[in-house]
Design a protein around this motif. Sequence first.
Motif, PDB file in Angstrom:
ATOM      1  N   ALA A 137       1.153  -1.193  -0.184  1.00 23.81           N
ATOM      2  CA  ALA A 137      -0.148  -0.547  -0.047  1.00 23.81           C
ATOM      3  C   ALA A 137       0.878   1.064   0.098  1.00 23.81           C
ATOM      4  CB  ALA A 137      -1.017  -0.225   1.199  1.00 23.81           C
ATOM      5  N   GLY A 138       1.515   1.490   0.759  1.00 23.27           N
ATOM      6  CA  GLY A 138       3.050   2.837   1.387  1.00 23.27           C
ATOM      7  C   GLY A 138       4.055   2.866  -0.313  1.00 23.27           C
ATOM      8  N   MET A 139       3.856   1.999  -1.063  1.00 23.88           N
ATOM      9  CA  MET A 139       5.052   2.497  -1.985  1.00 23.88           C
ATOM     10  C   MET A 139       3.889   3.010  -3.089  1.00 23.88           C
ATOM     11  SD  MET A 139       8.015   2.165  -0.432  1.00 23.88           S
ATOM     12  CE  MET A 139       7.297   2.819   0.380  1.00 23.88           C
ATOM     13  N   PHE A 140       3.104   1.527  -3.065  1.00 26.01           N
ATOM     14  CA  PHE A 140       2.502   2.417  -4.444  1.00 26.01           C
ATOM     15  C   PHE A 140       1.838   3.325  -4.282  1.00 26.01           C
ATOM     16  CE2 PHE A 140      -2.134   2.848  -6.656  1.00 26.01           C
ATOM     17  CZ  PHE A 140      -2.153   1.779  -7.211  1.00 26.01           C
ATOM     18  N   THR A 141       1.671   4.329  -3.000  1.00 23.79           N
ATOM     19  CA  THR A 141       1.209   5.234  -2.700  1.00 23.79           C
ATOM     20  C   THR A 141       2.010   6.401  -3.392  1.00 23.79           C
ATOM     21  OG1 THR A 141      -0.729   4.978  -1.142  1.00 23.79           O
ATOM     22  CG2 THR A 141      -0.164   7.177  -1.646  1.00 23.79           C
ATOM     23  N   LEU A 142       3.473   6.293  -2.881  1.00 23.90           N
ATOM     24  CA  LEU A 142       4.287   6.962  -3.217  1.00 23.90           C
ATOM     25  C   LEU A 142       5.039   6.898  -4.687  1.00 23.90           C
ATOM     26  CD1 LEU A 142       6.500   6.311   0.055  1.00 23.90           C
ATOM     27  CD2 LEU A 142       5.368   8.039  -0.560  1.00 23.90           C
ATOM     28  N   GLY A 143       5.004   5.355  -5.189  1.00 24.99           N
ATOM     29  CA  GLY A 143       5.324   5.291  -6.987  1.00 24.99           C
ATOM     30  C   GLY A 143       4.141   6.068  -7.871  1.00 24.99           C
ATOM     31  N   VAL A 144       2.810   6.188  -7.083  1.00 25.21           N
ATOM     32  CA  VAL A 144       1.287   7.179  -7.934  1.00 25.21           C
ATOM     33  C   VAL A 144       1.990   8.373  -7.683  1.00 25.21           C
ATOM     34  CG1 VAL A 144      -0.758   7.641  -8.324  1.00 25.21           C
ATOM     35  CG2 VAL A 144      -0.009   5.456  -7.833  1.00 25.21           C
ATOM     36  N   PHE A 145       1.950   8.921  -6.337  1.00 26.41           N
ATOM     37  CA  PHE A 145       2.499  10.394  -5.827  1.00 26.41           C
ATOM     38  C   PHE A 145       3.387  10.961  -6.514  1.00 26.41           C
ATOM     39  CE2 PHE A 145       3.123  13.678  -3.364  1.00 26.41           C
ATOM     40  CZ  PHE A 145       1.883  14.496  -2.819  1.00 26.41           C
ATOM     41  N   GLY A 146       4.582  10.203  -6.231  1.00 25.25           N
ATOM     42  CA  GLY A 146       5.576  11.110  -6.270  1.00 25.25           C
ATOM     43  C   GLY A 146       6.140  10.966  -8.185  1.00 25.25           C
ATOM     44  N   SER A 147       5.328  10.123  -9.455  1.00 23.01           N
ATOM     45  CA  SER A 147       5.646   9.654 -10.472  1.00 23.01           C
ATOM     46  C   SER A 147       4.161  10.540 -10.629  1.00 23.01           C
ATOM     47  CB  SER A 147       5.728   8.679 -10.681  1.00 23.01           C
ATOM     48  OG  SER A 147       6.611   7.259 -10.488  1.00 23.01           O
ATOM     49  N   TYR A 148       3.348  10.850 -10.520  1.00 21.20           N
ATOM     50  CA  TYR A 148       2.821  11.623 -11.430  1.00 21.20           C
ATOM     51  C   TYR A 148       2.122  13.182 -10.736  1.00 21.20           C
ATOM     52  CZ  TYR A 148       2.186   8.125 -14.941  1.00 21.20           C
ATOM     53  OH  TYR A 148       2.469   7.382 -15.673  1.00 21.20           O
ATOM     54  N   LEU A 149       2.620  13.062  -9.560  1.00 18.38           N
ATOM     55  CA  LEU A 149       2.192  14.179  -9.320  1.00 18.38           C
ATOM     56  C   LEU A 149       2.593  15.542 -10.236  1.00 18.38           C
ATOM     57  CD1 LEU A 149      -0.032  16.310  -6.973  1.00 18.38           C
ATOM     58  CD2 LEU A 149       2.115  16.390  -5.784  1.00 18.38           C
ATOM     59  N   PRO A 150       3.854  15.424 -10.217  1.00 20.93           N
ATOM     60  CA  PRO A 150       4.516  16.316 -10.995  1.00 20.93           C
ATOM     61  C   PRO A 150       3.868  16.606 -12.503  1.00 20.93           C
ATOM     62  CG  PRO A 150       6.228  15.026 -10.336  1.00 20.93           C
ATOM     63  CD  PRO A 150       4.801  14.079 -10.237  1.00 20.93           C
ATOM     64  N   VAL A 151       3.386  15.617 -12.983  1.00 25.45           N
ATOM     65  CA  VAL A 151       3.163  15.422 -14.071  1.00 25.45           C
ATOM     66  C   VAL A 151       1.616  15.701 -13.773  1.00 25.45           C
ATOM     67  CG1 VAL A 151       2.306  14.195 -16.193  1.00 25.45           C
ATOM     68  CG2 VAL A 151       3.811  13.606 -15.220  1.00 25.45           C
ATOM     69  N   TYR A 152       1.022  16.876 -12.947  1.00 25.93           N
ATOM     70  CA  TYR A 152      -1.088  16.650 -13.076  1.00 25.93           C
ATOM     71  C   TYR A 152      -0.554  18.597 -12.993  1.00 25.93           C
ATOM     72  CZ  TYR A 152      -5.136  17.906 -10.635  1.00 25.93           C
ATOM     73  OH  TYR A 152      -6.673  17.844 -10.089  1.00 25.93           O
TER      74      TYR A 152
END
Length: 384
Positions: free
Chosen positions: A208-223
Amino acid sequence: MSLTFCFVVYSMLLVTVPVYSLELGASPLMLGVILSSQYLLPFLLAIPLGGLVTRHGGRVTLVIGAFVMVAGLLLMQAVPGYYGLIGGQLLIGLAHLQMVLSAQTIISSLATGPKLEGYFGWYSTWLSGGQVVGPLIAGGWIQWAGGVGNLFLVMAGIALLGGLSGLALTGDATRGVRVTRKLTGFRAQASLARSNTGVQVSIAITLAGMFTLGVFGSYLPVYLDSLEMSAVMIGILVSIRAGVSMVIRPFIPRIIFAVGGRGRATTLALGVITVGLAGLGFATSAPSIAVLAVLVGLGGGLTQPLSMVVLAESVGSEQRSGALGMRLMVNRAVHFAAPLLFGAVLGISGFALSFGLSGLLVALVAVCLVRLQARESVDDNITN
């Protein structure tokens, strides 16, 4: 200190790689491939590297990892375009894994119980400090230079400082342990994953934690870039999560005591993550995104140290590095898959549904975790 430098570089990449990829004209799916490439080798080699750390000690493997990271960053700078970017990501991912595994092995041997919770809390605090500083440096540089420019060279210098500071480690960090593959190999870790409830709980938290960080860290800058926010603002909003995690981690033992134990603390943390992650795609202003980043930071600040503590206390010292390697293998597998899955959904449906489904996935893992913890409680009662 060595891992702080490592995470400064790692978090700088969270801003720099997406921005650089967009400069190259990457599609959402291609962006997913680039972001996921960092986690391919760690997924394949985490358990063998665990055995390597056990045999040779944490200091030498940590320092070697720092120099591999320098090599990856220099490759990115020397070879412009997708080839250099993906090649550098592969090396950096392997180096980051080796440094983290070395540090976690050293710390996990220092204590047990609340004292170990405190040690991992402070360890995670220093890492979060690096994650706060990194995006700010990267965003400021990109804004000042009008692009990525020589930023990879700057990161290489920071990574080199991490390797040099690792040379100061003494004591148990310099000593290895003779073990056989029966204790450190893939079969040994698979057996632990099947039979050890503590290991299963740790893996569920990690998922759960790493999925969150993977999505948050990878795509928040793109968003944020799609919302036409500046590089400086992107750096600030990306840093908020790490800043909140850094602030709460020294208080992890007190938080666990206040809510009534590790199980409740973990479930509460995953619930907070679910709300923060699922709401990101519907937030369009900097203040609302900042609030949701705070929620993700609160939940993530608890889950990562707890997963390490649970695992460290569930296995013997001779198996600890291998088990930590298995945890990191799961960690990197999720990091590898999350950007690809998110990128595929994003290409079809947009940010709102993509972040919403990501939050739902974390909630499902939380339900599974509650069941595991309930089973562990029943097993303990039967044993007693």
